[in-house]
Each structure stands twice: as C-alpha cells, then as structure tokens.
Design a protein around this motif. Structure first.
Motif, short mmCIF file in Angstrom:
data_model
loop_
_atom_site.label_atom_id
_atom_site.label_comp_id
_atom_site.label_asym_id
_atom_site.label_seq_id
_atom_site.Cartn_x
_atom_site.Cartn_y
_atom_site.Cartn_z
N UNK A 279 40.29 33.91 44.67
CA UNK A 279 39.16 33.87 43.73
C UNK A 279 39.52 33.00 42.53
N UNK A 280 38.57 32.17 42.11
CA UNK A 280 38.76 31.47 40.84
C UNK A 280 38.30 32.37 39.71
N UNK A 291 33.92 46.38 39.99
CA UNK A 291 34.88 47.46 40.20
C UNK A 291 35.90 47.21 41.28
N UNK A 292 36.04 45.97 41.73
CA UNK A 292 37.03 45.65 42.76
C UNK A 292 38.41 45.56 42.12
N UNK A 293 39.37 46.24 42.71
CA UNK A 293 40.75 46.19 42.22
C UNK A 293 41.41 44.97 42.83
N UNK A 294 41.56 43.92 42.04
CA UNK A 294 42.08 42.65 42.53
C UNK A 294 43.59 42.56 42.45
N UNK A 295 44.20 43.30 41.55
CA UNK A 295 45.63 43.15 41.28
C UNK A 295 46.51 43.89 42.29
N UNK A 312 42.44 45.62 56.18
CA UNK A 312 43.28 45.51 55.00
C UNK A 312 42.92 44.23 54.26
N UNK A 313 42.91 44.31 52.94
CA UNK A 313 42.54 43.16 52.12
C UNK A 313 43.55 42.96 51.00
N UNK A 314 43.85 41.71 50.71
CA UNK A 314 44.64 41.40 49.52
C UNK A 314 44.00 40.20 48.83
N UNK A 315 44.36 40.01 47.55
CA UNK A 315 43.66 39.03 46.73
C UNK A 315 44.68 38.13 46.04
N UNK A 316 44.27 36.88 45.80
CA UNK A 316 45.12 35.95 45.07
C UNK A 316 44.26 35.14 44.11
#
Length: 396
Positions: A279-280, A291-295, A312-316
C-alpha cells in the motif's frame, strides 16, 4: 452475487491446505443402507463349457447323453447343469436342459455373472450435483454422520431431480459411472417407490481442500451445529472443491477498496493460502481508517454467496508516507496493549524507536507526541493521562 472482503486477525489453519473455508452452507442428502446389486463373475471350467455347448447343440441336453459320449457320470453332469441353471446360463424342462439366451455370450467371455444383494451408503450434494458412495469395511472412509448434527436451513431441489424416484436417480448415476467411490462390482440399485424430496437440508460447515497423492481434491468438512463434532472426508467431489477455490481466488482484488482516493495497492500471492498487499500512503490511510491492522500479519475473509474462504494476509508499505503510518500504528498497538499505569514518556520514546527501526525510517520521523495523538484519537485517554502525568504534575 454477494461478494465481500474483510481483514481481521489471523486464524490457525492446516499447513498443507490449498483452500481454507471458514464457513460454507452445503446442501447434503445421506442415504444409508441402500439395497444394491453386486456382480460376481464366475469362471467357466472346461466341463462347464462342454455342458453349455452340448445344451446348445442337442436342445435338449440330457445327462445320460453326455455320460454316453464322455464317460462322465450322469449324476455329475446333472449337478453341473443344475449349477448353470442357478446362474441362468441353462434352463431346465421335463425333456432336459436348454441353453439360455446368454449362453453364447457366456461361452465367449468364459465367465458367468452372478448378482448378489448388498447395501451401500450414498451422499448426494445437490448444490454441485455430485454423488459419493461409502462402501462398508474396516479400511473404508466413513460417511458423514448427519443424523448427529442439526441443519441450519433448507433449499429446494431442481425440478428435474425432485421429479425422480431415489432409486431412479441412483440407478442413472451408477449406469453413467458418476458415483465417486463406488466399487466396480456394484452395477445397479434395487428399485424402490421412494421419491426424491422437494426440500433438502442445508448444513453449516468449515473445512479445507488438499490434494491426494493421486492429484484428486480431498475435502475435510467439520459440520457445525450439533452437540458433537461431526467431521467428514470427501474425495473426488471436484465441483465443490472448485467452488471453494473460486472464492479464494478473489483475494487478488481484496485491496481495491483502498484505491478510492487514488491510492495504489499491489497484490502478491505467497502460497496457496497466503497473500501480501503493498500500500502507498493514500491506500494505507484508507485501510487504516477502515480499521485494518497493517503493521502485523492478519487474515482475510472472502465471502461469496454461501461460502467464506480464509487466507493469511500480510502488508508492506510502498513509500515513506505508508511506512510512517505503519510505524505509528505499530507503536499505538504496542502501547495500547499495556495497562495505563505502565505508560511513561520514556516508554513511548522506546516504542517509537522500535517502530521506526522496524519500518526503516529515521528516528525523528515518529515523535512521542504523534504516538500520544494516535492514542487520543483512538480514545485511549487513560494511557495519555498516564504519559503526561510527569509534566502535568511537575510543580506539585
């Protein structure tokens, strides 16, 4: 079609699953102990074939005639002929033995089919029009014990199916070879007057799909709603497996809602049940507001009609603005998890330093005041009061 993507906390899943189903409504009909016919082939001996050929040529064949030609006692010939009558290869009359219509075919194959009664359990999945057989035996897969659980609803069968008798539907599927798990020697079902129901029960399930060594999809179903846990394994129901897989395949579009303000989102598949979303700063702000927990790693639920798949999801973060938001969210979550009386400005500084280090930012990018502001905006007032007590009461 109902389609919805929801991000939340991660769930525990099977490591070898190709698809994880958090919830699914599955229509099922179970028919235990259905009377069927098993075909058993008996090899013809040389003397068997001779007796059949004699019955064809002599028409009728009498045991004493065979005894005269071969020397085989007429009593033995009669026993052989009577056994062949029981197998419907010969017919007996007052004049002797005649060959039945199947005699030529039997001689050509050198085997005689015999049909014996047996019982079989069948499971019908009307949603995908698939049928599974469960043969009895100590090594066999058990049929799902639907009688021990409770349906959550009901659906209507297709008119062309509900118009059939149960035995008619089963007979057609057996004849077409369209029953998974059916032994090859089961060739037909006994005719019965019971008609297919118009309304059939629907069960709430969760489960997963994996591949067997032979490449077939194997579904593990945990049927919810009863007092005891009912688990079933279904192999060879590719249409239901494909339905669930199709839901999980929609994960690539899960971040599209975060681009409404012009932000950018990337989707990368990490494995069968895992995705990474980049995500930018604009997209991260929209996701954070939702309310999405990105960290931290999380989970993704995708609802499509009657099925909810889990991944499963992860974010950068894709830019510095997104990295700062990730760091601020990480610091907030660390502090908010503590009891208020443990929060000090020194602790906030330490937490902020860890967050900027984790997301590769300069130390001065995340201040103590910005962490306090995050706590205040999210209504963690006691944590803010605790952090400010040193300066607020410095002159007391």
């Amino acid at each position: 079609m109902i389609l919805d993507h929801t991000f939340g906390p991660p769930l525990k899943t099977d490591h070898d699953a190709q698809v994880v189903v958090h919830e699914s409504l599955v229509t099922m009909l179970l028919w235990p102990s259905v009377p069927v016919r098993r075909r058993v082939d008996h090899d013809l001996t040389v003397i068997d074939r001779f007796v059949v050929e004699a019955a064809q040529r002599l028409a009728p064949m009498r045991p004493e005639d065979v005894e005269e030609v071969t020397g085989v006692p007429r009593e033995a010939v009669a026993r052989i002929a009577d056994r062949l009558v029981g197998l419907h290869v010969l017919e007996r009359t007052a004049a002797g033995y005649h060959a039945a219509d199947v005699a030529s075919t039997v001689l050509q194959r050198r085997t005689v089919p015999q049909y014996r009664p047996a019982q079989m359990t069948f499971l019908y999945l009307p949603d995908t029009d698939e049928m599974v057989a469960f043969p009895p035996g100590p090594q066999a897969t058990n049929a799902p014990q639907l009688q021990r659980t409770t349906p959550v609803g009901a659906t209507r069968l297709a008119d062309e199916v509900s118009a059939l008798r149960q035995s008619e539907l089963l007979g057609r599927r057996i004849a077409d070879g369209a029953v998974t798990g059916l032994p090859a020697d089961i060739v037909e079902v006994d005719d019965a007057p019971d008609r297919m129901p118009m309304i059939v029960p629907q069960y709430r399930c969760r489960g997963s799909v994996r591949r067997t060594d032979g490449g077939e999809p194997e579904l593990t179903l945990q049927i919810l709603g009863g007092r005891v846990r009912v688990t079933a394994r279904l192999t060879g129901v590719p249409l239901l497996a494909a339905r669930w897989t199709g839901v999980a395949e929609r994960a690539g579009d899960a971040g599209s809602a975060w681009t409404a303000t012009g932000g950018a989102v990337t989707s990368t598949r990490l494995g069968d049940t895992a995705w990474r979303y980049g995500l930018d700063d604009r997209a991260a702000a929209v996701a954070d507001a939702a309310g999405v927990i990105l960290s931290e790693p999380g989970g993704l639920l995708i609802r499509c009609n009657d099925d909810i798949a889990y991944l499963d999801a992860e974010f950068e973060p894709l830019d510095d603005g997104a990295r700062l938001l990730f760091a601020r969210q990480s610091a907030f979550r660390s502090v908010s998890a503590l009891a208020p009386e443990k929060v000090t400005r020194a602790l906030l500084r330490q937490t902020a330093d860890r967050a900027v280090t984790a997301f590769d930012l300069p130390r001065d990018m995340l201040t103590v005041d910005s962490v306090l502001d995050e706590l205040w905006q999210r209504r963690f007032y006691q944590h803010v009061y605790a952090a400010r007590r040193e300066e607020d009461f410095a002159d007391v």
